[in-house]
Write a protein that holds these residues in place. Structure first.
Motif, PDB file in Angstrom:
ATOM      1  N   VAL A   1      -3.774  -7.519   5.824  1.00 58.76           N
ATOM      2  CA  VAL A   1      -3.037  -6.883   4.732  1.00 58.76           C
ATOM      3  C   VAL A   1      -3.310  -7.614   3.420  1.00 58.76           C
TER       4      VAL A   1
ATOM      5  N   SER B   1       6.261   0.918  -3.604  1.00 59.87           N
ATOM      6  CA  SER B   1       5.964   0.192  -2.363  1.00 59.87           C
ATOM      7  C   SER B   1       5.309   1.106  -1.328  1.00 59.87           C
TER       8      SER B   1
ATOM      9  N   TRP C   1       1.613   0.613   0.131  1.00 62.99           N
ATOM     10  CA  TRP C   1       1.393   0.436   1.566  1.00 62.99           C
ATOM     11  C   TRP C   1       0.445   1.498   2.119  1.00 62.99           C
ATOM     12  N   ASN C   2       0.581   2.735   1.673  1.00 61.56           N
ATOM     13  CA  ASN C   2      -0.315   3.789   2.151  1.00 61.56           C
ATOM     14  C   ASN C   2      -1.762   3.477   1.793  1.00 61.56           C
TER      15      ASN C   2
ATOM     16  N   ILE D   1       5.339  -7.955   1.381  1.00 62.75           N
ATOM     17  CA  ILE D   1       5.421  -7.192   2.632  1.00 62.75           C
ATOM     18  C   ILE D   1       5.760  -8.193   3.728  1.00 62.75           C
TER      19      ILE D   1
ATOM     20  N   VAL E   1       6.719   1.053  10.524  1.00 66.29           N
ATOM     21  CA  VAL E   1       7.022   0.449   9.221  1.00 66.29           C
ATOM     22  C   VAL E   1       8.503   0.648   8.911  1.00 66.29           C
TER      23      VAL E   1
ATOM     24  N   SER F   1       0.953   5.279   9.698  1.00 67.62           N
ATOM     25  CA  SER F   1       2.264   4.651   9.493  1.00 67.62           C
ATOM     26  C   SER F   1       3.371   5.552   9.990  1.00 67.62           C
TER      27      SER F   1
ATOM     28  N   VAL G   1      -2.929   0.419   1.464  1.00 64.22           N
ATOM     29  CA  VAL G   1      -3.301  -0.660   2.384  1.00 64.22           C
ATOM     30  C   VAL G   1      -3.637  -0.090   3.755  1.00 64.22           C
ATOM     31  N   ALA G   2      -2.786   0.837   4.229  1.00 62.98           N
ATOM     32  CA  ALA G   2      -3.013   1.446   5.543  1.00 62.98           C
ATOM     33  C   ALA G   2      -4.351   2.191   5.582  1.00 62.98           C
TER      34      ALA G   2
ATOM     35  N   SER H   1       3.290 -11.283   3.004  1.00 56.02           N
ATOM     36  CA  SER H   1       1.999 -11.087   2.359  1.00 56.02           C
ATOM     37  C   SER H   1       1.991 -11.839   1.038  1.00 56.02           C
TER      38      SER H   1
ATOM     39  N   THR I   1      11.600   0.451   6.332  1.00 61.88           N
ATOM     40  CA  THR I   1      11.765   0.520   4.887  1.00 61.88           C
ATOM     41  C   THR I   1      13.213   0.875   4.575  1.00 61.88           C
TER      42      THR I   1
ATOM     43  N   VAL J   1       8.418  -2.828   4.502  1.00 63.06           N
ATOM     44  CA  VAL J   1       7.932  -2.514   3.154  1.00 63.06           C
ATOM     45  C   VAL J   1       9.061  -1.890   2.364  1.00 63.06           C
TER      46      VAL J   1
END
Length: 364
Positions: free
Chosen positions: A340, A55, A59-60, A328, A35, A70, A62-63, A110, A37, A94
């Motif tokens: 995602v 963010s 994302w965490n 994303i 990832v 990640s 989502v993961a 996304s 960033t 991200v």
């Protein structure tokens, strides 16, 4: 590229079986996504060496839904972040990444994860130092308000001056000593200007000219009162607002932003004197040091700085403009995007997104 293709193939297979991962047993090792960033508070920031922010938290989450790990890699600027994704060095980007038509030609995004836009940041009144009286006077003297009122005053002087000249030029003992247009009209103009500003120093002799003079004295009182009110209002607004109050005030100004950002592209189109920095923190320093007149950047980032590190030292100018959405970013054709998007929808539906949003931006 071969390694990237293999990794994406594995991701695709893994994502297809995400719903059954919990029952597969603890021996299964989840795949790790790279990832990219960059630090830009409050979307991405560091807390005791650990990445956090809106963010990152999103994302965490989502993961977790995807059942993947990640591996974060910090990039110095948005161009490096996008290049990392485009070249396959990162599976996903991200941070605070605006979805634009130009970027959409090269990348996949996304669904929007946060509504944003551009905002102007200027120094606060207490941080601008003592005002220069001469500079302020000259700026006021050449301001549109003064020029408009001078134009109105010129019309209000020229018209009655010609009426008085025409009526008084033949009156015995009148205020116009010469019968010719020149220099008689100059006497009339002087009389009209004096009457408009204060009161007549002498009255006409001809009876119709006296009627005009009385009406003109009332007009002068009204004009001076209204002009004074308008000038006071203009000065009050200037004291409250300052030189930069919106995008229209940016041309010719020294404006700081980040390298390769949508704000930089916008400012170049506005003919501002753009100062591009790798990090937004450097743009803030330029503003506070007085080497920049304003900072233009994403509204959530600007507002966060104004309410935290910059509180009392900076202030926003005008409303949010050129509205954009954050997303994303993936390489074009990435099989990750669909999964995602599904995870983001689930996070909105189960209230997780609202909790993360409230944590970083408050209830509103």
């Amino acid at each position: 590229m071969m390694a990237r293709s293999v990794r994406l193939f594995i991701i695709t297979l893994l994502a297809a079986f995400v719903p059954i991962l919990p029952s597969a047993g603890a021996a299964e090792t989840p795949i790790t996504l790279h990832v990219a960033t960059r630090t830009v508070a409050p979307l991405v920031q560091k807390d005791n060496g650990r990445l956090t922010g809106f963010s990152i938290d999103l994302w965490n989450a989502v993961a977790d839904r995807l059942g993947v790990r990640s591996d974060f890699a910090e990039m110095p600027d948005i161009d490096s972040l996008l290049a990392s994704v485009h070249e396959g060095k990162a599976d996903v980007g991200v941070a605070a990444i605006s979805i634009t038509a130009d970027r959409d030609k090269t990348f996949d995004f996304s669904q929007p994860m946060l509504g944003a836009g551009l905002q102007i940041l200027v120094r606060g009144k207490s941080d601008q130092g003592a005002p220069n009286p001469l500079q302020g006077f000259m700026r006021l003297l050449l301001s549109p308000v003064i020029l408009v009122w001078l134009g109105i005053a010129a019309v209000l002087i020229v018209v009655p001056a010609h009426i008085i000249w025409f009526l008084e030029r033949r009156a015995p003992g009148g205020i116009i000593p010469e019968r010719g247009y020149f220099p008689g009209i100059f006497h009339a103009l002087w009389w009209a200007a004096g009457t408009l500003a204060t009161q007549a120093d002498q009255m006409p002799r001809q009876w119709l000219a006296r009627v005009v003079a009385v009406l003109w004295m009332f007009t002068g009182v009204i004009f001076v009162a209204y002009y004074t009110a308008q000038l006071t209002a203009a000065l009050t607004v200037e004291q409250i607002q300052g030189d930069i109050n919106g995008p229209d005030d940016l041309p010719g100004k020294r404006v700081a932003t980040t390298l390769g950002s949508t704000a930089a592209t916008f400012l170049k189109g506005q003919h501002a004197r753009v100062q591009e920095f790798a990090a937004i923190d450097a743009a803030y320093r330029a503003l506070l040091d007085g080497t920049a007149d304003a900072v233009v950047f994403d509204a959530p980032v600007i507002l966060y700085f104004a309410e935290h590190e910059g509180k009392g030292r900076v202030q926003t100018a005008g409303a949010v403009f050129r509205k954009e959405d954050y997303g994303i970013v993936f390489a074009e054709g990435s099989p990750l995007r669909k999964k995602v998007d599904e995870a983001l929808l689930e996070l909105r539906e189960n209230g997780t997104y609202a909790q993360i949003y409230q944590k970083w931006f408050g209830a509103n």
